[in-house]
Design a protein around this motif. Structure first.
Motif, short mmCIF file in Angstrom:
data_model
loop_
_atom_site.label_atom_id
_atom_site.label_comp_id
_atom_site.label_asym_id
_atom_site.label_seq_id
_atom_site.Cartn_x
_atom_site.Cartn_y
_atom_site.Cartn_z
N ARG A 288 -65.01 61.80 103.06
CA ARG A 288 -64.87 60.07 104.57
C ARG A 288 -63.60 60.81 104.99
O ARG A 288 -63.08 61.44 104.71
CB ARG A 288 -65.30 59.62 103.11
CG ARG A 288 -64.54 59.89 101.88
CD ARG A 288 -64.94 58.68 100.82
NE ARG A 288 -63.83 59.30 99.75
CZ ARG A 288 -64.20 59.81 98.79
NH1 ARG A 288 -64.98 60.65 98.68
NH2 ARG A 288 -63.26 60.29 97.52
N TRP A 450 -75.79 60.19 97.12
CA TRP A 450 -75.47 59.54 97.65
C TRP A 450 -75.36 58.11 96.86
O TRP A 450 -76.78 57.41 96.92
CB TRP A 450 -76.17 59.12 98.65
CG TRP A 450 -75.15 58.04 100.40
CD1 TRP A 450 -74.87 57.16 99.92
CD2 TRP A 450 -75.45 58.00 101.22
NE1 TRP A 450 -74.10 56.98 101.08
CE2 TRP A 450 -74.42 57.44 101.87
CE3 TRP A 450 -76.68 59.24 102.03
CZ2 TRP A 450 -75.00 57.12 103.64
CZ3 TRP A 450 -76.14 58.81 103.63
CH2 TRP A 450 -75.05 58.14 104.26
N ASP A 482 -70.64 52.52 100.02
CA ASP A 482 -70.93 53.53 101.19
C ASP A 482 -72.49 53.12 101.35
O ASP A 482 -73.86 53.56 100.62
CB ASP A 482 -71.13 54.81 100.35
CG ASP A 482 -71.26 55.96 101.59
OD1 ASP A 482 -70.96 55.48 102.45
OD2 ASP A 482 -70.54 57.01 101.19
N PHE A 520 -63.40 52.74 104.91
CA PHE A 520 -63.49 54.50 105.37
C PHE A 520 -64.97 54.75 106.22
O PHE A 520 -66.07 54.30 106.03
CB PHE A 520 -63.87 55.85 104.23
CG PHE A 520 -64.84 55.32 103.67
CD1 PHE A 520 -65.59 55.63 103.08
CD2 PHE A 520 -63.91 54.91 101.68
CE1 PHE A 520 -66.55 55.71 102.29
CE2 PHE A 520 -65.34 54.70 100.96
CZ PHE A 520 -66.46 54.61 101.04
N VAL A 521 -65.43 56.03 106.28
CA VAL A 521 -66.46 56.06 107.16
C VAL A 521 -66.96 57.21 106.44
O VAL A 521 -65.87 58.14 106.36
CB VAL A 521 -66.74 56.88 108.98
CG1 VAL A 521 -68.46 57.77 109.37
CG2 VAL A 521 -65.84 55.18 109.17
N SER A 522 -68.67 58.12 106.09
CA SER A 522 -69.01 59.08 105.13
C SER A 522 -69.87 59.73 106.07
O SER A 522 -70.53 59.33 107.33
CB SER A 522 -68.85 58.48 103.87
OG SER A 522 -70.60 57.62 104.27
N TRP A 523 -70.03 61.14 105.57
CA TRP A 523 -71.20 61.74 106.43
C TRP A 523 -71.69 62.54 105.07
O TRP A 523 -70.76 62.77 103.79
CB TRP A 523 -70.63 62.82 107.66
CG TRP A 523 -69.40 63.76 107.14
CD1 TRP A 523 -69.30 64.87 106.95
CD2 TRP A 523 -68.30 63.17 106.96
NE1 TRP A 523 -68.46 65.15 106.20
CE2 TRP A 523 -67.43 64.33 106.67
CE3 TRP A 523 -66.87 62.48 107.31
CZ2 TRP A 523 -66.18 64.40 106.18
CZ3 TRP A 523 -65.33 62.43 107.16
CH2 TRP A 523 -65.42 63.23 106.78
N HIS A 524 -72.90 62.47 105.18
CA HIS A 524 -73.57 63.09 103.47
C HIS A 524 -74.49 64.31 104.51
O HIS A 524 -74.67 64.48 105.16
CB HIS A 524 -74.69 62.71 102.71
CG HIS A 524 -73.60 61.01 102.36
ND1 HIS A 524 -72.96 61.46 101.29
CD2 HIS A 524 -72.80 59.97 103.03
CE1 HIS A 524 -72.50 60.27 101.09
NE2 HIS A 524 -71.98 59.64 101.85
#
Length: 524
Positions: A288, A450, A482, A520-524
């Motif tokens: 994130r 997640w 999130d 925030f921006v998150s990536w999974h």
């Protein structure tokens, strides 16, 4: 989450060890044969070199988040029909598949070789500091050794990051030398302690430090096992050429202790099978990036906004995987903050040591487990670092599809904690040391790994053994969200509050509060 996927791991054969096989352990009564429930219970670099290790730790975090995971291709609840056939191990050492339902015998333990490698590592580090870097503290002699052996232990005055970050990382080097020589988690623990004690007595002319031994030994177990698992996912004993070189170099940077041991034993270039256990059943990494607003604990005002980058990983799922060894299930979270004098704002790791099922129903489970925790918080004037263990109740309730609710109640015993305080005549470090007890409540709604919504509440009492004459109450609360937006991208935010109450006899409490808010921006 109703179904768990165990990805087919590489075949396990090893020409460098005895190729005897042993039957797979029988599934306990009351558990399902597909492994989706029921688990058997599992019966320094010195402080002066902190900047080098700080850079190394940064590399560790970035590599851990960046390298491709074997098990990342499927979610925890992927149907069993999606499992791919087991890939065959390459190399001349393994040409045939192991019989179905059988595993190779455990690796041979080389205790004396491991102790020799730990001694060689300490000697190499000392030699660099003594003869190349010309460090005064490295000028040792039989006289200083005798004094260190008979003079007892002290509490040193090194900086917080040196004691709470560098020393556990250094302990992980000792630990991984043991693990790479066939020792288990429990067997490598005494070796880690001996490596730390050896350095404290023979590697410096300063008196041995009690906090260094504890942080290096206990912290080294948690940090070391995490690095062992992650480096295992990079290594491939069947690869050759440039691929093999790249894997060995990457694993060695991530895990120097193991890299050193593999070179000493010739494993870094020997072609053979890749052990089955090096491939986790479930693994997920995520990150994130966003904006952090931090309060000023001292002035009671809002501090400057900063860019924050977060990294995390989940290895194994205690509710759907067969648990056999410590840290078959663990999690790591870290926050990197761009500010002067600091780069790591917060890091924590928790590894499952043992677990057993208490209640099993079609849609919900209750487990009883034991965890090891490593905690590091450094947000300006508020600093807390701790090594602790817990007895924990774990709960999971499946809602629909892959959506579930999870909760945990941890009763912690804190082996040693460091808590920031104002420097005084008796404590020039700026933080106190002591053991304690604590309780943590965690709950989350999401789909593994997640977490869409979550809450964490923690309270600890720390009794000061060295420092200002006071005890401490530590409180931490966190709310976070999130939300999935598009495929693996999410948008979220969190609100945290850290509070420390320093207790002095016949005086009022001296509270210090530090709020934090981030989006925030998150990536999974």
């Amino acid at each position: 989450m109703q179904h768990g996927l165990r990805l087919a791991p590489p075949l396990l054969c090893d020409s460098s060890r005895e190729e005897a096989t042993v039957p797979r352990p029988t599934v306990p009564s009351g558990s399902r044969a597909d492994g989706r429930r029921g688990r058997p219970v599992a019966p320094l670099v010195p402080a002066h070199e902190r900047w080098g290790l700080a850079v190394g730790t940064m590399v560790v975090l970035l590599l851990a988040a960046a390298f491709p995971a074997y098990a990342h291709g499927f979610p925890a609840d992927a149907p069993l029909a999606e499992r791919e056939p087991a890939p065959k191990a390459e190399g001349v050492a393994c040409q045939e598949a192991a019989p179905e339902g059988e595993e190779m015998a455990p690796p041979r333990r080389h205790v004396w070789r491991a102790l020799g490698e730990v001694t060689a590592a300490n000697a190499a580090i000392w030699s660099v500091n003594r003869f190349i870097r010309k460090r005064d503290w490295a000028e040792v002699s039989p006289e200083t050794w005798g004094r260190n052996l008979t003079g007892g232990f002290e509490w040193d005055a090194d900086k917080f990051t040196a004691n709470q970050l560098d020393h556990p990382y250094h302990g992980g080097i000792y630990y991984n030398i043991g693990r790479d020589n066939g020792l288990s988690y429990w067997e490598a623990a005494p070796l880690t302690f001996l490596g730390s004690l050896q350095w404290e007595v023979f590697g410096e002319n300063n008196p041995p430090s009690a906090n260094d031994v504890i942080n290096t030994s206990i912290g080294g177990l948690a940090v070391g096992e995490v690095l062992y698992r992650l480096s295992s996912m990079i290594l491939d004993n069947g690869s050759t050429g440039w691929e093999r070189t790249g894997r060995e170099v990457a694993a060695g940077l991530l895990n120097p202790g193991r890299g050193f041991s593999r070179v000493v034993r010739g494993e870094a270039w020997r072609v053979g099978p890749t052990p089955r256990e090096w491939t986790p059943s479930h693994f997920a990494g995520f990150g994130r990036a966003g904006y952090l607003q931090e309060g000023d604990a001292a002035g009671g005002q809002a501090g400057p906004g900063r860019l924050v980058v977060g990294l995390g990983m989940r290895h194994g799922d205690p509710f759907v995987d067969d648990f056999r060894k410590p840290f078959d299930s663990f999690s790591v979270d870290a926050s990197l903050i761009l500010r002067k004098g600091h780069f790591l704002g917060q890091a924590d790791a928790q590894g499952l040591l043992a677990v057993t099922s208490l209640v099993q129903r079609p849609r919900w489970q209750v487990l009883l487990g034991a965890y090891q925790f490593y905690d590091f918080v450094d947000i300006g004037t508020y600093q807390v670092g701790a090594q602790s263990f817990s007895g924990s109740l774990l709960y999971r309730h499946v809602l629909t599809g892959t959506m579930d609710v999870r909760a945990a109640l941890d009763l912690r015993g804190v082996a040693l904690a460091a808590i920031s305080t104002n420097p005084s005549e008796t404590n020039e470090r700026g933080y106190d040391y002591g053991p304690g007890v604590g309780v943590t409540l965690r709950a989350a709604l999401g789909s593994w790994p997640w977490e869409y919504f979550g809450v964490e509440l923690e309270t600890s009492w720390i009794h000061t053994l060295d420092g200002v004459v006071k005890d401490h109450l530590i409180h931490e609360g966190r709310l976070h969200a999130d939300i999935p937006v598009f495929r693996g991208l999410g948008l979220g935010g969190s609100l945290q509050l850290f509070r420390r109450d320093s207790l002095i006899s016949n005086e009022k409490r001296d509270p210090q509060q530090t709020p934090r808010f981030q989006v925030f921006v998150s990536w999974h």
